[in-house]
Design an enzyme around this catalytic site. Structure first.
Site, mmCIF file in Angstrom:
data_model
loop_
_atom_site.group_PDB
_atom_site.id
_atom_site.type_symbol
_atom_site.label_atom_id
_atom_site.label_comp_id
_atom_site.label_asym_id
_atom_site.label_seq_id
_atom_site.Cartn_x
_atom_site.Cartn_y
_atom_site.Cartn_z
ATOM 1 N N LYS A 1 0.848 -1.188 0.000
ATOM 2 C CA LYS A 1 0.000 0.000 0.000
ATOM 3 C C LYS A 1 0.889 1.245 0.000
ATOM 4 C CE LYS A 1 -1.619 -1.655 3.739
ATOM 5 N NZ LYS A 1 -2.327 -1.994 4.997
ATOM 6 N N THR B 1 -8.188 8.586 9.029
ATOM 7 C CA THR B 1 -7.447 7.430 8.523
ATOM 8 C C THR B 1 -7.442 6.247 9.473
ATOM 9 O OG1 THR B 1 -5.438 8.449 9.413
ATOM 10 C CG2 THR B 1 -5.933 8.838 7.094
ATOM 11 N N GLY C 1 -8.162 2.892 10.954
ATOM 12 C CA GLY C 1 -8.754 1.649 10.475
ATOM 13 C C GLY C 1 -8.719 1.461 8.977
ATOM 14 N N THR C 2 -7.995 2.313 8.228
ATOM 15 C CA THR C 2 -8.009 2.206 6.768
ATOM 16 C C THR C 2 -7.344 0.918 6.296
ATOM 17 O OG1 THR C 2 -6.028 3.604 6.763
ATOM 18 C CG2 THR C 2 -8.135 4.676 6.330
ATOM 19 N N GLY C 3 -6.186 0.574 6.887
ATOM 20 C CA GLY C 3 -5.517 -0.672 6.498
ATOM 21 C C GLY C 3 -6.335 -1.890 6.868
ATOM 22 N N CYS C 4 -6.948 -1.869 8.046
ATOM 23 C CA CYS C 4 -7.807 -2.974 8.469
ATOM 24 C C CYS C 4 -8.974 -3.141 7.511
ATOM 25 C CB CYS C 4 -8.335 -2.717 9.880
ATOM 26 S SG CYS C 4 -7.056 -2.525 11.133
#
Length: 741
Positions: free
Chosen positions: A664, A711, A713-716
């Site tokens: 990412k 932002t 929790g965006t990766g989760c």
């Protein structure tokens, strides 16, 4: 040969066992079961291949109608395809088909699954005169060799459109029945021109279906070339429309025999046709209105998509059966909502957009929905956030044919059950509303269900925390719905999205994908928008118990792993994956929060690298996390100065064990020249890279950079979306593509 073969991993009945049976079966016994299944899978492919050379009693290959080389590639790439199974498969003349490449360690060789599957495909296609469908990752030249052997070929499903170069004349000469083409990607500077050549070279007025799934450089030339098939083309699905193509949609004006149309913006909605390119907008509308045979339309994330669709809905000669519109603004959609009432033929309707706080927008929408009395499937996401008991009850009374219904809402109570019980054909109800249901209210509803509701799935996904159901109450509801209609009940409390990170974000995303999340909490954080101030570790033994309870009770399709916090927890999770025969695993290595805080100590990073990465199907690190993993492994890596550097970083990570790497790139925005931005004004693009282990198996996702402080929790969320798509049956490429959208 299809990927639903009963001896492949996805379709094996050997793995469809009850929780009680799994509990009684030892890990070693389950491992033998799986190895035997892989052995049978390999034997099937070997038998088919040898039959093409006349070495079997029956000429199986001559009767093959569909050849899915992706299934063969998956077999060859399976971790259990080694030692005795590999030796059995390549014993004898198939040894000549074996292609190896340099392994992770010096002087070590490993099987090249793609090259080997293509070599075996050479053998098989030599004796498949009845073959009609061909799919897979075809290398350069393979399709050109195979086409003259396949006189009945009618369908191609290709991972890389580059295989089509120079194939047009051969298809025209050898395959008069060719009519269907699906492409997963074609990222090449000359892709548009070469694809236009292909469309012009095959027989005119023969292509009936074109579907583009992800990253493909279709632009004006390709769209114009489709006019060569304006009379035959009935299905057009453009799943990743770039800015140039969006401005060229009017070139499809001749293609008016369409029955199915799908358009998805692949440029992060940065083209506003109506306001910035009105001439093109009006011409595109005229094209759509001319498609009198349209029955199914899907428009996703196209800016002002509601304005494109309104004239279509108002066209009296168009009678839609299926409509999906996602990513629109409800406050600017009153005309669209009113126009819905002009399509009483609709049977399936899916709407998702920014909500309107109980204003006129909701009233207009509900009024139109009540006119669509033929609806069998209704999915309202976000735009229904302010639906009340009264609204939901009215819809239930007005739409008697509903079989599937997904809705949100606010303050929904047991008052809805009396009206919902009138839906005699209801098979699934997803209530993502902030609700205050009681056990008695739900039980009374279930006891009123009839034969038409057999198999009903009732999911309450956002229950008010003050209206939690006890385990005893949930158990009683599950038993009652199973006895009454052989159905299933799912229950989940609401969590505040404003403070969501990790598990909260996971559950919301998974529920939005119509999947069900079971969670094992590994750590709790004290944090705000500025960063993480403290972490509380859940004891590893308790983490193991949570995992065991989830898997042994219900079972899982996909495992998604996020924050693990400690080395001991990493080991506990790795042992659990092995103990439970480790299903497909998506690992988001939460080591660095979006705010910059390092969340995982170095000892835990080492254990994660050594014990979890080899068990991982898809690894989804951001660039700082990728650097931490490589540094921990003692692997040097270049500074990020181009997309090539990100691809190289992904290839280095893959040496550590994961089958697929998604890096990412949000931490290093790029400028329009595709180099890292040097100042805030240059931040225009985010580059994400999916690497699947071979030089050609790379997909680059380019999305518009958006400055945001929201932002958490965006990766989760991204990893959970990927896991959900995999659980729904997507292959890795499209699963990631859909999640990145």
């Amino acid at each position: 040969m299809h990927d639903v073969s009963p001896v492949t991993t996805r379709g094996s009945s050997d793995l469809d066992v009850s929780a009680q049976d799994r509990a009684k079966t030892t890990y070693r016994a389950r491992l033998r079961q799986e190895e035997n299944m892989i052995l049978r899978w390999a034997q099937l492919w070997k038998m088919i291949t040898l039959s093409a050379t006349g070495k079997t009693l029956f000429p199986y290959a001559q009767y093959i109608r569909a050849l899915h080389l992706g299934d063969l590639e998956e077999l060859l790439g399976d971790s259990k395809f080694k030692d005795r199974i590999s030796n059995m498969f390549f014993d004898g003349e198939l040894d000549a088909c074996k292609v190896e490449t340099t392994g992770f360690r010096k002087n070590q060789m490993r099987l090249d699954a793609i090259s080997t599957s293509n070599t075996l495909g050479d053998v098989i296609t030599a004796s498949t005169p009845m073959l009609e469908e061909l799919s897979g990752k075809l290398q350069n030249g393979a399709l050109l060799r195979w086409i003259p052997r396949l006189p009945r070929l009618r369908l191609l499903n290709l991972w890389d459109g580059g295989a089509l170069v120079a194939a047009g004349p051969l298809l025209r000469q050898n395959c008069p029945e060719f009519k269907t083409l699906s492409l997963w990607g074609w990222d090449h500077p000359e892709a548009d021109a070469k694809f236009a050549d292909f469309l012009n070279e095959i027989h005119p007025q023969t292509l009936e279906s074109l579907e583009v799934f992800s990253n493909i450089a279709i632009r004006a030339e390709s769209l114009l070339a489709l006019s060569c098939h304006r009379d035959s083309l009935t299905e057009l699905k453009l799943g990743h429309v770039n800015s140039t193509a969006m401005l060229s949609l009017n070139l499809l004006a001749g293609c008016t025999n369409l029955t199915t149309l799908l358009l998805t913006d692949g440029t992060n909605r940065n083209v506003d046709l109506k306001n910035d390119h009105n001439d093109t907008f009006l011409e595109t509308i005229e094209w759509l209105r001319s498609c009198k045979k349209l029955r199914s339309v899907t428009v996703r994330d196209i800016r002002g998509g509601q304005h494109l669709m309104t004239p279509v809905l108002l066209e009296n000669d168009i009678h839609l059966v299926t409509l999906e519109l996602k990513g629109y603004v409800m406050a600017d959609a009153q005309d669209f909502h009113q126009a819905l009432a002009n399509q009483p033929s609709l049977q399936e309707l899916q709407l998702q957009g920014d909500t309107d706080e109980a204003g006129d927008g909701v009233a207009v929408l509900v009024e139109s929905l009540c006119q669509l009395t033929n609806l069998t499937d209704l999915r309202l996401q976000d735009i229904s956030d302010y639906f009340t008991d009264e609204v939901i009850g009215r819809l239930a009374r007005s739409l008697p044919k509903l079989e599937g219904w997904w809705t949100s809402g606010w303050g929904v109570t047991d008052a809805i059950w009396r009206d919902v019980a009138r839906l005699n054909s209801l098979k699934r109800l997803d209530m993502a509303a902030l609700s205050r249901f009681t056990a008695n209210g739900i039980l009374e509803f279930i006891l009123g269900l009839g034969p038409g509701n057999k198999g009903l799935v009732l999911a309450v996904m956002m229950a008010d925390v003050d209206c939690d159901l006890t385990e005893e109450e949930q158990g009683m509801i599950k038993e009652t719905i199973a006895a009454q209609v052989d159905g299933r009940f799912e229950f989940q409390l609401q969590r505040d999205p404003d403070v969501s990170d990790g598990l909260e974000a996971d559950q919301k995303v998974i529920a939005a994908h119509k999947c069900y999340a079971m969670t094992a909490t590994t750590a709790l954080t004290a944090q705000d928008t500025q960063g993480v101030s403290d972490i509380h570790h859940i004891p590893p033994t308790f983490v193991s118990k949570q995992i065991d309870m989830c898997i042994d009770d219900i079972g899982v399709d996909i495992v998604k792993i996020g924050m693990l916090a400690s080395a001991e927890t990493v080991d506990a999770v790795a042992h659990a994956l092995k103990r439970h025969n480790r299903p497909t695993c998506v690992l988001d290595p939460v080591m660095v929060a979006t705010s910059g805080s390092q969340l995982l100590p170095n000892s835990a990073i080492t254990n994660l690298r050594q014990h979890l990465l080899p068990l991982t199907t898809i690894l989804t690190p951001n660039i700082p996390e990728a650097k931490l993993l490589l540094t921990n492994a003692g692997i040097s890596f270049p500074a990020i100065d181009s997309i090539t550097d990100i691809i190289h970083m992904a290839s280095l990570l893959q040496r550590l064990g994961p089958k697929h790497i998604l890096i990412k790139g949000g931490h290093i925005p790029f400028n329009p020249e595709l180099h890292p931005a040097q100042n805030p004004d240059e931040k225009k693009l985010v580059i994400d890279v999916l690497h699947s282990g071979h030089g050609k198996d790379v997909i680059v996702f380019k999305t518009q950079f958006s400055e945001s402080g929201n932002t958490h929790g965006t990766g989760c969320s991204l990893a959970s979306a990927i896991a959900s798509n995999l659980a729904l049956g997507c292959e890795v490429g499209p699963a990631v593509e859909k999640a990145c959208r």
